[in-house]
Design an enzyme around this catalytic site. Structure first.
Site, PDB file in Angstrom:
ATOM      1  N   ASP A   1      -8.817 -20.952  40.941  1.00 17.95           N
ATOM      2  CA  ASP A   1      -9.939 -20.976  40.194  1.00 17.95           C
ATOM      3  C   ASP A   1     -10.947 -21.548  41.329  1.00 17.95           C
ATOM      4  O   ASP A   1     -10.302 -21.949  42.321  1.00 17.95           O
ATOM      5  CB  ASP A   1     -10.042 -22.122  39.064  1.00 17.95           C
ATOM      6  CG  ASP A   1     -11.652 -22.754  38.559  1.00 17.95           C
ATOM      7  OD1 ASP A   1     -12.400 -21.902  38.388  1.00 17.95           O
ATOM      8  OD2 ASP A   1     -11.837 -23.837  38.755  1.00 17.95           O
TER       9      ASP A   1
ATOM     10  N   ASP B   1      -8.761 -26.621  37.193  1.00 20.11           N
ATOM     11  CA  ASP B   1      -9.125 -28.021  36.852  1.00 20.11           C
ATOM     12  C   ASP B   1      -9.736 -28.183  35.574  1.00 20.11           C
ATOM     13  O   ASP B   1     -10.053 -29.618  35.136  1.00 20.11           O
ATOM     14  CB  ASP B   1      -9.695 -28.631  38.135  1.00 20.11           C
ATOM     15  CG  ASP B   1     -11.010 -28.175  38.155  1.00 20.11           C
ATOM     16  OD1 ASP B   1     -11.381 -27.134  38.064  1.00 20.11           O
ATOM     17  OD2 ASP B   1     -11.856 -29.049  38.436  1.00 20.11           O
TER      18      ASP B   1
ATOM     19  N   ASP C   1     -10.671 -23.546  32.247  1.00 22.24           N
ATOM     20  CA  ASP C   1      -9.423 -22.942  32.736  1.00 22.24           C
ATOM     21  C   ASP C   1      -8.175 -23.118  31.747  1.00 22.24           C
ATOM     22  O   ASP C   1      -7.146 -22.515  31.985  1.00 22.24           O
ATOM     23  CB  ASP C   1      -8.955 -23.530  33.940  1.00 22.24           C
ATOM     24  CG  ASP C   1      -9.842 -23.430  35.179  1.00 22.24           C
ATOM     25  OD1 ASP C   1     -10.395 -22.162  35.398  1.00 22.24           O
ATOM     26  OD2 ASP C   1     -10.335 -24.318  35.687  1.00 22.24           O
TER      27      ASP C   1
END
Length: 593
Positions: free
Chosen positions: A275, A478, A482
C-alpha cells in the site's frame, strides 16, 4: 485414544520388560531358576532416562518463552492514580478507562493512554524495537510497558486489561507458539504410520531371535531396544520447538506472527503488494497548498473541509484538520449533518445546509461536479509530480478548490524495496491515489509495477488475479481499506501504526511500522524452515541408523558387543531429543538484518 504416537513405543517396551520380570519373579518362588534374567533395573532406568530427557527438553523449551516473560515483566504492577484530587497508588487491575494517571520521570508507563498534561520523551524500544526515544506531548498516545524519560505527564487511560497493546502482543505470541505449521502436521501423520511399523519390526526381531536362540532374555532385550531407540520423540519436537523460538525471536524484534503456518509460508512469497499511504509513506501527511476558486476563500475552504473531515479518521482528513487548527480557525462540528463515507472515493455531508463533496477527482466526476477548471487540472499534475495528493472540494455542486497534501516517503522504503527485489520477489504498489502521484512515489522507491485509483474491493481482486497465476502473494498495508486484501493474501502483513481492522486481518504485524522488517520476517521464516528441515533430517536419520543396530543385524558380523542394551537405547533416544531442541534454540540469536 487409538492413536499410535511416540509414547506407545516407550510404554510397550517398559511394560514388556516389567511384566516379563514379574513373571520370572513369581515363577522363582516355585521353581529355582538361578540363571534367569530379569529387567526390573532396565524398565526403571528407561523411565528414569526418559524423564531426565523430558526435563532437559522442558528446561530448553522454557528458554524459548523468554520473549513472553520479558513482555509480561514490562508492565508495572501499580499506577499513581488521581482520585478526588488526591494521588493514590493502586494495583493496575483496578485502573479503568477514563482514569487519569501521573507518570514521573524514569517510571514505567503503567497502561495505554493519551497525554492530557505535560510532555516527555519515551523509550518504546521494549515494545516497538525503536532505539530512539520518541517525543510525546499533549494528545500523544503512549503504550503501557514503555519507559518515561526526563519529563512528567498526566495520561488519560484509553485501554485496560486484554485490550492494551502489550496484552494483545502477548496473546498473539502465545497463540503463535501453540500453533502447528503444515510441516508439523505432516510429521504427525508420518509418526502415526511410523509407530505401528516399528512395533512390527520389534515383533519380527523378537520372533527371529527366539528362532535363532532359545534364550528369551536376549530376544526380549533386542525387542525392547528396538522399541526404545525408535521412539520418535525428536520427530515430535522438531517443528514446535523451532516455531516457539522463532516467534519469540520475532516478538523481540517487533515482528508479531499469528501462527506457525504463516511463519512457514512467509519464505515462499513470490509477489508482494505494498500500500502507499502509511506503508511506503510516513502516513503523517500535512497540507502544503490550498487553492480556492469560484469566489471561495482559502480559509472558508479549509474550515468547511475540516468540519466534514472531523467525522473521518482518514490520515488526509486529519492533515486538513491540523492545518485548520494551525491557522487558528474554528471548526464547527455541530454544523455537519448527513455525513457519509463513500469508500475509495471520498466524503459527503451537509454543512450549514450546503452540500459538500470532498475526495478524489473520480468522486467529483461521479458526483456530477461540472466545472473542473483546466487551471486546477494543471495544478493537479504539478502537485502529483511533487508526490503530493490532491483533495478536491465541491460545495453545492460547484468546485470550491483543491487542497494539496504531502506525505513523506519513509526513509527505509527504497532500501526495503531494493532488498525485496534482490530476493527475486516481484514488488507491486497499489493505492487509491491518482495515477500521477502513484507514478511519482513508485519511481521514487524503485517500484516498476503500480496500480492507482484502486478501491478496496479492487485490491482484493488484484490479489486473486496474481494468485490465479500460481504466485504466493503477500500484502503489506495499514488501513481499513487494506483489510480485504490482507485477508485474501497468502500472507497479510500489517503496519503496526495502522488500524485495528488491518492488524486483525493480517498474519504478521510489524510493530515498528518499518518496511525493512518485512525483509527480517522473510529471513526469519527462511531460517526457521531450514532449522525444521535439519531437525526432521536428524530425527529420521537417527531412527534409520538406530533400529538395525537395536535389532541385532550387526551381531552375526561383529558379535555380542554390538547388541544394544535397552538402557543405552533410552539414553541415546533422550539425547536425540535434546539435540533437536538445542538446534532450535540457535534461532534465538539469528541475525535477520
Amino acid at each position: 485414544h487409538f492413536f499410535a504416537d511416540m509414547n506407545v513405543l516407550i510404554s510397550i517396551g517398559t511394560f514388556a520388560a516389567y511384566i516379563y520380570s514379574l513373571i520370572i519373579t513369581i515363577v522363582a518362588f516355585f521353581v529355582v531358576q538361578p540363571d534367569s534374567v530379569n529387567y526390573y533395573e532396565t524398565s526403571a532406568m528407561i523411565i528414569t532416562l526418559i524423564l531426565i530427557g523430558k526435563f532437559l527438553e522442558e528446561r530448553a523449551k522454557g528458554q524459548t518463552s523468554e520473549a513472553i516473560k520479558k513482555l509480561i515483566r514490562l508492565q508495572p504492577m501499580t499506577a499513581q492514580l488521581i482520585r478526588d484530587g488526591q494521588l493514590v497508588e493502586v494495583q493496575i487491575d483496578q485502573v479503568e478507562v477514563g482514569d487519569q494517571i501521573i507518570v514521573r520521570p524514569g517510571e514505567g508507563i503503567p497502561i495505554d493512554g493519551v497525554i492530557v498534561e505535560g510532555q516527555s520523551s519515551v523509550d518504546e524500544s521494549m515494545v516497538t524495537g525503536e532505539s530512539m526515544q520518541v517525543q510525546k506531548e499533549i494528545g500523544s498516545q503512549v503504550i503501557g510497558g514503555t519507559i518515561n524519560g526526563a519529563g512528567s505527564f498526566t495520561l488519560e487511560v484509553t485501554r485496560v486489561g486484554s485490550d492494551t497493546t502489550l496484552a494483545q502482543i502477548i496473546q498473539l505470541v502465545e497463540e503463535a507458539q501453540g500453533s502447528k505449521a503444515p510441516i508439523q502436521k505432516l510429521a504427525d501423520r508420518i509418526a502415526g504410520i511410523f509407530v505401528p511399523v516399528v512395533i512390527g519390526i520389534a515383533m519380527v526381531t523378537f520372533i527371529s531371535w527366539m528362532m535363532i536362540s532359545p534364550d528369551i532374555s536376549m530376544a526380549l532385550s533386542n525387542f525392547i531396544a528396538v522399541m526404545i531407540i525408535a521412539c520418535p520423540c525428536s520427530l515430535g519436537l522438531a517443528t514446535p520447538t523451532a516455531i516457539v523460538v522463532a516467534t519469540g525471536r520475532g516478538a523481540e524484534l517487533g515482528i508479531l506472527i499469528r501462527d506457525g503456518e504463516s511463519l512457514e509460508l512467509a519464505h515462499q512469497i513470490e509477489t508482494i503488494i505494498l500500500d502507499k499511504t502509511g506503508t511506503i509513506t510516513e502516513g503523517k501527511p500535512s497540507v502544503t497548498d490550498i487553492i480556492a476558486v469560484n469566489d471561495f476563500s482559502e480559509d472558508q475552504l479549509l474550515v468547511i473541509s475540516a468540519s466534514v473531515e472531523s467525522r473521518s479518521e482518514h490520515p488526509l482528513g486529519q492533515a486538513i484538520i491540523a492545518a485548520c487548527q494551525k491557522k487558528g480557525l474554528v471548526v464547527d462540528l455541530d454544523a455537519v449533518n448527513n455525513f457519509e463515507v463513500i469508500v475509495g472515493f471520498g466524503l459527503m455531508a451537509t454543512v450549514d445546509g450546503q452540500t459538500v463533496h470532498i475526495g478524489s477527482r473520480r468522486w467529483m466526476e461521479k458526483s456530477g461536479i461540472k466545472n473542473l477548471l483546466g487551471q486546477d487540472v494543471d495544478n493537479e499534475i504539478r502537485f502529483a509530480n511533487q508526490n503530493k495528493t490532491i483533495v478536491w472540494v465541491a460545495i453545492d455542486q460547484a468546485l470550491a478548490g483543491i487542497i494539496a497534501i504531502a506525505d513523506p516517503i519513509r526513509p527505509m522504503s527504497k532500501r526495503a524495496v531494493e532488498a525485496l527485489q534482490r530476493s527475486n520477489i516481484e514488488v507491486y504498489m497499489m493505492t487509491g491515489d491518482n495515477p500521477l502521484t502513484a507514478k511519482s512515489v513508485a519511481e521514487s522507491v524503485g517500484i516498476d509495477h503500480y496500480i492507482a485509483q484502486v478501491l478496496p474491493g479492487e485490491k482484493d481482486m488484484q490479489v486473486q488475479i496474481l494468485q490465479q497465476e500460481g504466485k504466493v502473494v503477500a500484502v503489506v498495508g495499514d488501513g481499513i481499506n487494506d483489510a480485504p486484501a490482507l485477508a485474501r493474501a497468502d500472507i497479510g502483513i500489517a503496519i503496526g501504526s495502522g488500524s485495528d481492522v488491518a492488524i486483525e486481518a493480517a498474519d504478521i504485524t510489524l510493530v515498528n511500522s518499518d518496511l525493512a522488517d518485512v525483509i527480517s520476517a522473510l529471513r526469519l521464516s527462511q531460517k526457521t524452515f531450514r532449522t525444521i528441515k535439519w531437525n526432521l533430517f536428524w530425527a529420521f536419520f537417527y531412527n534409520v541408523l538406530g533400529i538395525p543396530i537395536a535389532a541385532g543385524l550387526l551381531f552375526p558380523v561383529l558379535g555380542e558387543r554390538f547388541l544394544l542394551n535397552p538402557m543405552i537405547a533410552a539414553a541415546a533416544m533422550s539425547f536425540s531429543s535434546v539435540l533437536v531442541v538445542t538446534n532450535s534454540l540457535r534461532l534465538k540469536t539469528a541475525k535477520l538484518s
